[in-house]
Scaffold this motif. Structure first.
Motif, PDB file in Angstrom:
ATOM      1  N   ASP A 197       0.848  -1.214   0.050  1.00  0.00           N
ATOM      2  CA  ASP A 197      -0.129   0.029   0.094  1.00  0.00           C
ATOM      3  C   ASP A 197       0.793   1.389  -0.034  1.00  0.00           C
ATOM      4  N   PHE A 198       1.928   1.130   0.793  1.00  0.00           N
ATOM      5  CA  PHE A 198       2.777   2.528   0.885  1.00  0.00           C
ATOM      6  C   PHE A 198       3.330   2.501  -0.715  1.00  0.00           C
ATOM      7  N   ASP A 199       4.046   1.430  -1.186  1.00  0.00           N
ATOM      8  CA  ASP A 199       4.825   1.378  -2.492  1.00  0.00           C
ATOM      9  C   ASP A 199       3.494   2.003  -3.507  1.00  0.00           C
ATOM     10  N   THR A 200       2.611   1.630  -3.413  1.00  0.00           N
ATOM     11  CA  THR A 200       1.241   2.079  -4.348  1.00  0.00           C
ATOM     12  C   THR A 200       1.122   3.551  -4.220  1.00  0.00           C
ATOM     13  N   GLN A 201       0.905   4.072  -3.031  1.00  0.00           N
ATOM     14  CA  GLN A 201       0.470   5.343  -2.956  1.00  0.00           C
ATOM     15  C   GLN A 201       1.676   6.194  -3.235  1.00  0.00           C
ATOM     16  N   LYS A 202       2.905   5.816  -2.943  1.00  0.00           N
ATOM     17  CA  LYS A 202       4.209   6.635  -3.429  1.00  0.00           C
ATOM     18  C   LYS A 202       4.286   6.663  -5.042  1.00  0.00           C
ATOM     19  N   SER A 203       4.093   5.637  -5.747  1.00  0.00           N
ATOM     20  CA  SER A 203       4.046   5.609  -6.951  1.00  0.00           C
ATOM     21  C   SER A 203       3.168   6.509  -7.883  1.00  0.00           C
ATOM     22  N   ARG A 204       1.828   6.608  -7.150  1.00  0.00           N
ATOM     23  CA  ARG A 204       0.754   7.334  -7.721  1.00  0.00           C
ATOM     24  C   ARG A 204       0.920   8.855  -7.066  1.00  0.00           C
ATOM     25  N   VAL A 241       8.626  14.274  -2.303  1.00  0.00           N
ATOM     26  CA  VAL A 241       9.667  13.282  -2.527  1.00  0.00           C
ATOM     27  C   VAL A 241       9.817  12.576  -1.177  1.00  0.00           C
ATOM     28  N   ILE A 242       9.075  11.311  -1.118  1.00  0.00           N
ATOM     29  CA  ILE A 242       9.059  10.779   0.215  1.00  0.00           C
ATOM     30  C   ILE A 242       9.889   9.502   0.093  1.00  0.00           C
ATOM     31  N   GLN A 243      10.402   9.197   1.299  1.00  0.00           N
ATOM     32  CA  GLN A 243      11.245   7.899   1.650  1.00  0.00           C
ATOM     33  C   GLN A 243      11.122   7.464   2.868  1.00  0.00           C
ATOM     34  N   LYS A 244      11.003   6.021   2.954  1.00  0.00           N
ATOM     35  CA  LYS A 244      11.100   5.415   4.142  1.00  0.00           C
ATOM     36  C   LYS A 244      12.444   5.610   5.099  1.00  0.00           C
ATOM     37  N   ALA A 245      12.235   5.993   6.354  1.00  0.00           N
ATOM     38  CA  ALA A 245      13.429   6.343   7.137  1.00  0.00           C
ATOM     39  C   ALA A 245      13.839   4.906   7.811  1.00  0.00           C
ATOM     40  N   LEU A 246      15.215   4.909   8.100  1.00  0.00           N
ATOM     41  CA  LEU A 246      15.814   3.628   8.672  1.00  0.00           C
ATOM     42  C   LEU A 246      15.041   3.880   9.989  1.00  0.00           C
TER      43      LEU A 246
END
Length: 162
Positions: free
Chosen positions: A23-30, A42-47
């Protein structure tokens, strides 16, 4: 629900809740993810480190421990999920690296900010130190050009060790 710590390209950190990693990947790609502070897309997962329960002799809400160091974050790196075994191995390596650094460092307790300034301005001998200070004081040190970084794992002050 899964909670991810997220970063925007401007360095703001925030949390996002998702039904799954996909779901995260889908929302990010859209392009549906934006920073709530600056609206950056421009959003990234934090460590993130696994949630480890606090030891009984550690106080909740104690000030952050910090040590001098330079730190950098690569916000251009692709967000990928790592298998739990690899994450656990990386966390262990980080913990060992912190422990080795602390062995070479001097505990200055609540005098961290004062001691860091004294070292920076040549009033005390140059050496690695670690101790406690507030976030505001750590930010003020950085603004003065004094390199500090938060420790990744809690540190028990020498006086509190069993």
């Amino acid at each position: 629900m899964i909670t991810f710590d997220l970063n925007c390209s401007n360095g703001h950190q925030f949390e996002g809740w998702f039904a799954s990693s996909a779901d995260f990947d889908t929302q990010k790609s859209r392009g549906l993810l934006v920073c709530p502070t600056c609206q950056d897309g421009v959003i990234q997962k934090a460590l993130s480190v696994p949630n480890v329960p606090r030891k009984g002799n550690q106080e909740a809400g104690s000030p952050a421990s910090v040590a001098p160091a330079a730190a950098a974050t690569n916000t251009d790196a692709p967000a990928t999920e790592m298998p739990p075994a690899i994450v656990a191995e990386l966390v262990q390596k980080l913990a060992r690296a912190q422990s080795e650094m602390l062995d070479k460092s001097q505990w200055v307790g609540g005098n961290f900010a004062e001691t860091a300034r004294a070292i920076h301005y040549g009033e005390e001998p140059d050496r690695l130190i670690h101790g406690e200070t507030s976030r505001d004081e750590a930010k003020a040190l950085v603004e003065e050009g004094i390199d500090v970084a938060p420790l990744l794992f809690p540190v028990v002050p020498p006086s509190a060790k069993n």
